[in-house]
Design an enzyme around this catalytic site. Structure first.
Site, PDB file in Angstrom:
ATOM      1  N   LEU A   1       2.425   1.286   6.169  1.00  0.00           N
ATOM      2  CA  LEU A   1       2.415   2.659   6.664  1.00  0.00           C
ATOM      3  C   LEU A   1       1.063   3.321   6.428  1.00  0.00           C
ATOM      4  CD1 LEU A   1       5.932   3.854   5.387  1.00  0.00           C
ATOM      5  CD2 LEU A   1       5.344   2.307   7.277  1.00  0.00           C
TER       6      LEU A   1
ATOM      7  N   THR B   1       6.012   9.724   4.078  1.00  0.00           N
ATOM      8  CA  THR B   1       4.791   9.478   3.331  1.00  0.00           C
ATOM      9  C   THR B   1       3.869  10.701   3.314  1.00  0.00           C
ATOM     10  OG1 THR B   1       3.538   8.654   5.237  1.00  0.00           O
ATOM     11  CG2 THR B   1       4.887   7.054   4.024  1.00  0.00           C
ATOM     12  N   GLU B   2       2.971  10.721   2.337  1.00  0.00           N
ATOM     13  CA  GLU B   2       1.999  11.806   2.252  1.00  0.00           C
ATOM     14  C   GLU B   2       1.115  11.832   3.492  1.00  0.00           C
ATOM     15  OE1 GLU B   2       1.607  14.146  -0.155  1.00  0.00           O
ATOM     16  OE2 GLU B   2       3.441  13.406  -1.091  1.00  0.00           O
ATOM     17  N   GLU B   3       0.675  10.654   3.930  1.00  0.00           N
ATOM     18  CA  GLU B   3      -0.183  10.581   5.114  1.00  0.00           C
ATOM     19  C   GLU B   3       0.551  11.066   6.353  1.00  0.00           C
ATOM     20  OE1 GLU B   3      -3.386   9.890   5.650  1.00  0.00           O
ATOM     21  OE2 GLU B   3      -3.642   9.869   3.480  1.00  0.00           O
TER      22      GLU B   3
ATOM     23  N   ASP C   1      -5.412   1.546   5.605  1.00  0.00           N
ATOM     24  CA  ASP C   1      -6.829   1.827   5.787  1.00  0.00           C
ATOM     25  C   ASP C   1      -7.278   1.256   7.136  1.00  0.00           C
ATOM     26  OD1 ASP C   1      -9.593   2.052   5.675  1.00  0.00           O
ATOM     27  OD2 ASP C   1      -9.728   1.436   3.571  1.00  0.00           O
TER      28      ASP C   1
ATOM     29  N   ILE D   1      -2.814  -0.933  -4.978  1.00  0.00           N
ATOM     30  CA  ILE D   1      -3.952  -1.484  -5.689  1.00  0.00           C
ATOM     31  C   ILE D   1      -4.677  -0.440  -6.549  1.00  0.00           C
ATOM     32  CG2 ILE D   1      -5.650  -1.076  -3.864  1.00  0.00           C
ATOM     33  CD1 ILE D   1      -6.806  -3.857  -4.483  1.00  0.00           C
TER      34      ILE D   1
ATOM     35  N   GLY E   1       0.848  -1.190   0.000  1.00  0.00           N
ATOM     36  CA  GLY E   1       0.000   0.000   0.000  1.00  0.00           C
ATOM     37  C   GLY E   1       0.875   1.229   0.000  1.00  0.00           C
TER      38      GLY E   1
END
Length: 264
Positions: A157, A238-240, A160, A97, A73
């Site tokens: 990381l 990461t963006e998150e 969901d 995905i 992911g």
């Protein structure tokens, strides 16, 4: 002075030209998450030996190398792009995905390979040759890509959280899937998890702790083993992760080591 000014201007124009080649996320719109149980139109190898890695890592063709780091992911590829120059001889693969997101990562890597090629030399080859991405459903096809004990690091990381109880079966860390992670991860390999959802952190930590093939390992120990740059990247690349920082949120990380296989 004029010569210095022209040189600075030329350098600025070169940097602008390189930036223009990089993809922009606004052109790759996609939902935040995808249903892993849906019937996605995916192509995947029948087994790891059927995978042609030379397509993904042409600079390593003929070396026999296979991916050692897998980012499950991977999102927009922040972790991969950060780690690639740090470990130039380690092949890394992102698994994503979502169609548009995986395409963005593919285009981003391709652009970075081109923009850094002008700075490469015979002794220092083009960067980012060791990183690639596949559009894949890791919950279904992870063993199709990775042979037994071939990975040294697995990253999960900001996955969901699937808040509703009836959706917990779709969480990327579950008793069923942990057997597959133990299969592809070599003894001594590390599972890295991080999230901004405390409930999900407790869930992942509890399930990994209960699985007999893994043992928890603290951040201080990993840093003493030279994995500090990886830990830092997990927190910040990461963006998150960046979004959580901007919003002043908390991050919870938990890491686990793959135990040696018992001798019978």
């Amino acid at each position: 002075m004029a010569k210095r000014k022209r040189a600075a201007q030329a350098k600025s124009e070169e940097e602008q030209g390189k930036s223009a080649l990089l993809p922009q996320k606004k052109h790759y719109r996609q939902r935040a998450h995808a249903n892993p149980f849906s019937d996605h139109a995916l192509s995947y190898p029948s087994s790891p030996c059927a995978m042609d890695w030379s397509v993904h890592y042409p600079a390593f063709n003929g070396t026999g190398k296979v991916p050692e780091f897998a980012d499950v992911g991977c999102g927009f590829g922040g972790l991969l792009i950060t780690l690639a120059p740090m470990f130039p001889d380690v092949l890394m693969l992102g698994m994503e995905i979502r169609v548009q997101v995986s395409q963005f990562v593919h285009d981003r890597i391709a652009a970075l390979r081109v923009t850094t090629s002008s700075d490469s030399t015979a002794s220092s080859p083009t960067q980012y040759q060791n990183v690639s991405v596949v559009r894949a459903n890791a919950m279904k096809f992870l063993p199709n890509y990775f042979a037994k004990h071939s990975l040294s690091a697995l990253f999960f990381l900001f996955p969901d959280p699937h808040f509703k109880s009836r959706k917990h079966k779709a969480r990327i860390i579950s008793p069923t899937l942990l057997a597959e992670y133990a299969y592809v991860l070599r003894p001594g390999g590390i599972v890295y998890t991080i999230t901004d959802v405390k409930d999900l952190h407790d869930w992942m930590k509890a399930h990994l702790s209960a699985f007999p093939s893994f043992e928890p390992v603290d951040e201080e120990t990993l840093r003493s083993e030279g994995k500090g740059p990886i830990i830092d990247a997990v927190y910040t690349s990461t963006e998150e992760g960046k979004k959580v920082e901007r919003n002043g949120g908390d991050k919870w990380m938990a890491c686990f080591r793959r135990l040696p296989v018992p001798v019978r």
